[in-house]
Design a protein around this motif. Structure first.
Motif, PDB file in Angstrom:
ATOM      1  N   ARG A   7      61.511  -4.449  21.703  1.00 17.62           N
ATOM      2  CA  ARG A   7      61.125  -4.886  20.597  1.00 17.62           C
ATOM      3  C   ARG A   7      59.814  -4.296  19.937  1.00 17.62           C
ATOM      4  O   ARG A   7      58.715  -4.140  21.701  1.00 17.62           O
ATOM      5  CB  ARG A   7      61.556  -6.064  20.353  1.00 17.62           C
ATOM      6  N   HIS A  51      63.777 -20.516  18.911  1.00 22.72           N
ATOM      7  CA  HIS A  51      64.186 -18.951  18.363  1.00 22.72           C
ATOM      8  C   HIS A  51      64.531 -18.477  20.613  1.00 22.72           C
ATOM      9  O   HIS A  51      65.459 -17.035  20.208  1.00 22.72           O
ATOM     10  CB  HIS A  51      62.910 -18.641  17.726  1.00 22.72           C
ATOM     11  N   ASN A  78      67.689 -15.223  23.656  1.00 25.13           N
ATOM     12  CA  ASN A  78      68.254 -14.797  24.818  1.00 25.13           C
ATOM     13  C   ASN A  78      68.354 -15.624  25.623  1.00 25.13           C
ATOM     14  O   ASN A  78      67.293 -16.928  26.477  1.00 25.13           O
ATOM     15  CB  ASN A  78      66.387 -13.399  25.326  1.00 25.13           C
ATOM     16  N   GLY A 128      56.449  -9.829  21.461  1.00 17.26           N
ATOM     17  CA  GLY A 128      56.426  -9.140  22.166  1.00 17.26           C
ATOM     18  C   GLY A 128      55.850  -9.259  23.573  1.00 17.26           C
ATOM     19  O   GLY A 128      55.937  -8.396  24.861  1.00 17.26           O
ATOM     20  N   ILE A 129      56.102 -10.650  24.231  1.00 16.40           N
ATOM     21  CA  ILE A 129      56.172 -10.860  25.403  1.00 16.40           C
ATOM     22  C   ILE A 129      57.166 -10.225  26.275  1.00 16.40           C
ATOM     23  O   ILE A 129      56.535  -9.773  27.655  1.00 16.40           O
ATOM     24  CB  ILE A 129      55.965 -12.861  26.014  1.00 16.40           C
ATOM     25  N   VAL A 130      58.351 -11.094  25.340  1.00 17.15           N
ATOM     26  CA  VAL A 130      59.678 -10.300  26.600  1.00 17.15           C
ATOM     27  C   VAL A 130      59.808  -9.093  26.294  1.00 17.15           C
ATOM     28  O   VAL A 130      60.626  -9.197  25.184  1.00 17.15           O
ATOM     29  CB  VAL A 130      60.750 -11.048  27.239  1.00 17.15           C
TER      30      VAL A 130
HETATM   31  C1  HEM Z   1      61.149 -13.728  20.680  1.00 19.87           C
HETATM   32  C2  HEM Z   1      58.899 -14.544  16.288  1.00 19.87           C
HETATM   33  C3  HEM Z   1      62.695 -12.358  14.208  1.00 19.87           C
HETATM   34  C4  HEM Z   1      64.985 -11.475  19.194  1.00 19.87           C
HETATM   35  C5  HEM Z   1      59.751 -14.152  20.184  1.00 19.87           C
HETATM   36  C6  HEM Z   1      58.404 -15.192  20.450  1.00 19.87           C
HETATM   37  C7  HEM Z   1      58.404 -14.786  19.425  1.00 19.87           C
HETATM   38  C8  HEM Z   1      59.289 -14.581  18.424  1.00 19.87           C
HETATM   39  C9  HEM Z   1      56.898 -15.896  18.429  1.00 19.87           C
HETATM   40  C10 HEM Z   1      57.805 -14.757  21.666  1.00 19.87           C
HETATM   41  C11 HEM Z   1      57.406 -14.246  22.141  1.00 19.87           C
HETATM   42  C12 HEM Z   1      58.195 -13.105  22.425  1.00 19.87           C
HETATM   43  O1  HEM Z   1      58.665 -13.040  24.134  1.00 19.87           O
HETATM   44  O2  HEM Z   1      58.177 -11.767  22.273  1.00 19.87           O
HETATM   45  C13 HEM Z   1      59.726 -13.864  15.346  1.00 19.87           C
HETATM   46  C14 HEM Z   1      59.525 -14.172  14.334  1.00 19.87           C
HETATM   47  C15 HEM Z   1      60.595 -13.613  13.374  1.00 19.87           C
HETATM   48  C16 HEM Z   1      61.515 -12.780  14.841  1.00 19.87           C
HETATM   49  C17 HEM Z   1      58.338 -14.321  14.093  1.00 19.87           C
HETATM   50  C18 HEM Z   1      60.949 -13.461  12.774  1.00 19.87           C
HETATM   51  C19 HEM Z   1      59.703 -13.120  11.528  1.00 19.87           C
HETATM   52  C20 HEM Z   1      63.523 -12.518  15.612  1.00 19.87           C
HETATM   53  C21 HEM Z   1      64.903 -11.124  15.347  1.00 19.87           C
HETATM   54  C22 HEM Z   1      65.421 -10.745  16.283  1.00 19.87           C
HETATM   55  C23 HEM Z   1      64.191 -11.464  17.308  1.00 19.87           C
HETATM   56  C24 HEM Z   1      65.333 -10.819  13.626  1.00 19.87           C
HETATM   57  C25 HEM Z   1      66.831 -10.015  17.083  1.00 19.87           C
HETATM   58  C26 HEM Z   1      68.131 -10.456  15.930  1.00 19.87           C
HETATM   59  C27 HEM Z   1      64.095 -11.907  19.918  1.00 19.87           C
HETATM   60  C28 HEM Z   1      63.994 -12.115  20.823  1.00 19.87           C
HETATM   61  C29 HEM Z   1      62.862 -12.324  21.922  1.00 19.87           C
HETATM   62  C30 HEM Z   1      62.193 -12.979  21.026  1.00 19.87           C
HETATM   63  C31 HEM Z   1      64.714 -10.690  21.580  1.00 19.87           C
HETATM   64  C32 HEM Z   1      62.353 -12.824  23.333  1.00 19.87           C
HETATM   65  C33 HEM Z   1      63.492 -13.977  23.891  1.00 19.87           C
HETATM   66  C34 HEM Z   1      63.216 -13.747  25.709  1.00 19.87           C
HETATM   67  O3  HEM Z   1      64.051 -12.781  25.588  1.00 19.87           O
HETATM   68  O4  HEM Z   1      62.697 -14.792  25.946  1.00 19.87           O
HETATM   69  N1  HEM Z   1      60.399 -13.568  18.388  1.00 19.87           N
HETATM   70  N2  HEM Z   1      61.046 -13.048  15.565  1.00 19.87           N
HETATM   71  N3  HEM Z   1      63.403 -11.650  17.275  1.00 19.87           N
HETATM   72  N4  HEM Z   1      62.580 -12.796  19.680  1.00 19.87           N
HETATM   73 FE1  HEM Z   1      62.062 -13.046  17.881  1.00 19.87          FE
END
Ligand code: HEM
Length: 362
Positions: free
Chosen positions: A288, A270, A275, A180-182
């Motif tokens: 998110r 990821h 993004n 949930g940082i970005v």
């Molecule tokens: C960013 C974990 C599933 C979309 C992140 C971050 C983590 C993370 C650690 C970096 C911190 C942040 O910016 O919040 C996970 C885990 C997932 C998961 C453990 C599954 C268990 C998903 C799914 C989507 C998604 C299903 C969308 C289809 C994003 C997006 C970002 C993000 C859009 C921000 C990227 C940015 O703007 O830099 N996620 N995520 N994530 N995640 Fe996930």
């Protein structure tokens, strides 16, 4: 006591910073006409208005069932409660009003690495209940289920919790990484979160938002045996600080134009796939608002925990679906398994005391 205002152009619980505890509850309708659904929405509105404001429920006397479960004592606190109501695509089929369905709303797609259990998918209606403590969430759920009995019944449910920020900043998911940082800035809501009038959507939908719920199990036994540097390359951020691999602080913004070959943040990390920070992918950003979940152990003795992926957006295909497709074959897929969820449309807000959920629709 913390009161989060109920009335407004948009529902609370979307831009509201994550509260500590949550329940996501999908229901099926047991009524079949728009008039009956309107009664249900009026009942829901009245109870949510009361529960989110707090107060002393009337004492109906010893010979009647109590008007309230009593779970929170004689005076019901607001407790930071928000209730966010959404409808699934089947809501419009059951009521025979398919032409009023939001343009992109449909049953949840099945993606490449999904392992969906139909018992934990879909629903005609969804409630996202969030509050500062778990008992306030449960009190609200019991109250709303009781007052809507006869019009809808629970289909599936998943409860979530937020972890405190440690040591500071965003809270952590159950892979140990800050999550949930970005997120979009509040000033971007009209272009990324709220459905605008026109835009191919039915008029009643203005001010609502597409709501995607995905119950994503984490295979934590495997994850905990992976080296920290490999974990960090899969996510694209440091585990301790949350900083992108190209930076030193959680709030540092990665610049991928500096790093076309992915030597700092791998091309398949990821955050980079989710993004890419290009002009073309800018409009695919979403809000998110995820929660951790824990369901104990499965029949084989494996830990059963993960992420309630919970996202709000203006356009389901332009945002969630586009991002999910980019993530379909990311290295993280070996450690996660989507098992349930649904696509919903979060209703526009209840504006004042005379308004009720979906009044412009029903
Ligand atoms: C960013 C974990 C599933 C979309 C992140 C971050 C983590 C993370 C650690 C970096 C911190 C942040 O910016 O919040 C996970 C885990 C997932 C998961 C453990 C599954 C268990 C998903 C799914 C989507 C998604 C299903 C969308 C289809 C994003 C997006 C970002 C993000 C859009 C921000 C990227 C940015 O703007 O830099 N996620 N995520 N994530 N995640 Fe996930």
């Amino acid at each position: 006591d913390r009161v989060i205002p109920f009335h407004g152009e948009h529902q609370a619980g979307i831009l509201t910073p994550r509260q500590a505890a949550a329940a996501f509850v999908a229901f099926d309708l047991t009524v079949s006409t728009p008039a009956e659904a309107a009664d249900l929405m009026r009942a829901l509105t009245g109870r949510v208005r009361f529960l989110t404001t707090g107060g002393t429920p009337p004492n109906l006397g010893i010979s009647a069932p109590p008007s309230d479960s009593g779970l929170l004592g004689p005076d019901v606190p607001a407790g930071g409660l928000t209730a966010t109501v959404g409808v699934g695509s089947t809501f419009f089929d059951v009521l025979g009003i398919p032409r009023q369905r939001p343009a992109k709303l449909r049953p949840m797609d099945t993606f490449a690495n999904d392992d969906l259990d139909p018992v934990r998918c879909g629903g005609d209606l969804v409630l996202q209940l969030c509050a500062d403590s778990r008992d306030v969430v449960l009190h609200a759920l019991r109250d709303l289920a009781r007052h809507t009995r006869g019009a809808m019944q629970v289909r599936w449910r998943i409860d979530g919790f937020d972890s405190p920020s440690r040591p500071a900043g965003a809270s952590r998911n159950l892979l140990g990484f800050k999550d949930g940082i970005v997120n979009p800035a509040a000033s971007e809501s009209d272009k990324l979160i709220w459905v605008q009038s026109g835009a191919g959507e039915p008029a009643w939908a203005t001010g609502g938002s597409y709501h995607v719920l995905r119950v994503i199990r984490m295979l934590v036994e495997f994850w905990d045996r992976v080296t920290i540097s490999e974990q960090e390359r899969m996510i694209g951020r440091r585990r301790d600080s949350g900083a992108p691999l190209s930076g030193s602080r959680e709030t540092d913004v990665p610049d991928y134009t500096d790093d076309p070959k992915g030597s700092a943040v791998p091309l398949d990390a990821h955050i980079r796939l989710a993004n890419p920070r290009t002009h073309a992918t800018d409009a695919s950003r979403m809000l998110r608002r995820g929660y951790n979940y824990d369901l104990g152990t499965d029949v084989d003795g494996n830990l059963d925990m993960g992420l309630v992926f919970n996202a709000f957006q203006q356009d389901l295909d332009r945002q969630f679906v586009a991002v999910q497709k980019r993530l379909d074959d990311e290295p993280l897929v070996d450690y996660i398994s989507p098992v349930g969820g649904g696509y919903f449309f979060s209703l526009p807000g209840v504006r004042d005391r005379s308004d009720w959920y979906a009044r412009a629709l029903l």
